[in-house]
Design an enzyme around this catalytic site. Structure first.
Site, PDB file in Angstrom:
ATOM      1  N   MET A  74       0.915  -1.254  -0.046  1.00  0.00           N
ATOM      2  CA  MET A  74       0.043  -0.083  -0.060  1.00  0.00           C
ATOM      3  C   MET A  74       0.734   1.296   0.111  1.00  0.00           C
ATOM      4  O   MET A  74       1.974   1.203   0.330  1.00  0.00           O
ATOM      5  CB  MET A  74      -1.150  -0.071   1.233  1.00  0.00           C
ATOM      6  CG  MET A  74      -0.375   0.313   2.734  1.00  0.00           C
ATOM      7  SD  MET A  74      -1.721   0.283   3.855  1.00  0.00           S
ATOM      8  CE  MET A  74      -2.618   1.742   3.195  1.00  0.00           C
ATOM      9  N   CYS A  75       0.163   2.492  -0.259  1.00  0.00           N
ATOM     10  CA  CYS A  75       0.812   3.805  -0.096  1.00  0.00           C
ATOM     11  C   CYS A  75       1.891   3.562  -1.370  1.00  0.00           C
ATOM     12  O   CYS A  75       1.696   3.614  -2.627  1.00  0.00           O
ATOM     13  CB  CYS A  75       1.276   4.101   1.037  1.00  0.00           C
ATOM     14  SG  CYS A  75       1.664   5.741   1.424  1.00  0.00           S
ATOM     15  N   ALA A  76       3.071   3.849  -0.905  1.00  0.00           N
ATOM     16  CA  ALA A  76       4.483   4.066  -1.778  1.00  0.00           C
ATOM     17  C   ALA A  76       4.850   2.473  -2.139  1.00  0.00           C
ATOM     18  O   ALA A  76       5.623   2.425  -3.061  1.00  0.00           O
ATOM     19  CB  ALA A  76       5.561   4.881  -0.994  1.00  0.00           C
ATOM     20  N   PHE A  91      -0.288   5.444  -3.465  1.00  0.00           N
ATOM     21  CA  PHE A  91      -0.529   6.991  -2.877  1.00  0.00           C
ATOM     22  C   PHE A  91      -0.291   7.757  -4.122  1.00  0.00           C
ATOM     23  O   PHE A  91       0.495   7.506  -5.208  1.00  0.00           O
ATOM     24  CB  PHE A  91       0.876   7.376  -2.007  1.00  0.00           C
ATOM     25  CG  PHE A  91       0.619   8.330  -1.556  1.00  0.00           C
ATOM     26  CD1 PHE A  91      -0.175   8.565  -0.002  1.00  0.00           C
ATOM     27  CD2 PHE A  91       1.196   9.611  -1.568  1.00  0.00           C
ATOM     28  CE1 PHE A  91      -0.509  10.000   0.376  1.00  0.00           C
ATOM     29  CE2 PHE A  91       1.056  10.663  -1.115  1.00  0.00           C
ATOM     30  CZ  PHE A  91       0.189  10.916  -0.188  1.00  0.00           C
TER      31      PHE A  91
END
Length: 190
Positions: free
Chosen positions: A100-102, A121
């Site tokens: 998730m995210c980066a 992200f």
């Protein structure tokens, strides 16, 4: 019983990793915290995390290996050749992986996103599309690519959705835990 490993690298987004560990352990899913470089991991916001294990071939045995984001942590995950080889073996074995995210930048470098759907992200999709032009970005809260056995999510605010998605992929019903944690209330009110 299903097993999940959450890999923590220095500079990780603490809330993203700990939310997964918390939710899955509440559900009775055997979930281990794995340190990329050691048992103690400094998070991006000054929270020192104590892991259960250190990175090794044991990751091949987990049903899901999940990565939290945080730019610094995601870059360390991406740049670790030992982890890359393990994750490539997992993909060949048809195992589920999550980021998730980066952290999808790590899956991109490993070749795991090649030809698959994902989210991340905002902004990291541009970096991923340069490295893996065949990966298909979506702006959804979580994206599950069944063919690639990849689960991805957007950022800190989506950590609960990410954790529930991991549980659901493993065959668990999340209705009760969502109610107990007031997630159903939150989803209705926002």
């Amino acid at each position: 019983m299903a097993t999940v490993a959450v890999v923590f690298a220095p500079g990780c987004e603490e809330v993203e990793g700990l939310t997964v560990v918390d939710v899955l352990r509440r559900m009775g899913i055997d979930t281990k915290m794995v340190g990329l470089e050691g048992m103690k991991v400094p998070g991006a916001h000054g929270i020192e995390l104590t892991c259960d294990e250190v990175l090794g071939d044991q990751l091949l045995d987990y049903d899901v290996v999940a990565f939290p984001g945080g730019r610094g942590g995601a870059e360390k995950l991406r740049d670790n050749d030992q982890l890359m080889k393990i994750m490539q073996k997992r993909q060949k074995a048809g195992k589920w992986d999550a980021a998730m995210c980066a952290a999808p930048i790590a899956l991109a470098r490993y070749g795991v996103l090649d030809g698959h759907d994902y989210t991340c992200f905002p902004g990291f999709d541009q970096q991923i599309s340069k490295e893996v032009p065949t990966a298909r970005f979506h702006e959804d809260i979580t994206v599950v690519d069944v063919a690639g056995k990849v689960i991805t999510s957007r950022g800190p605010a989506t950590a609960l959705a990410y954790a529930y998605q991991i549980a659901e992929i493993l065959g668990y019903d999340t209705k009760q835990i969502k109610h107990e944690m007031l997630y159903d209330y939150l989803a209705k009110e926002i």
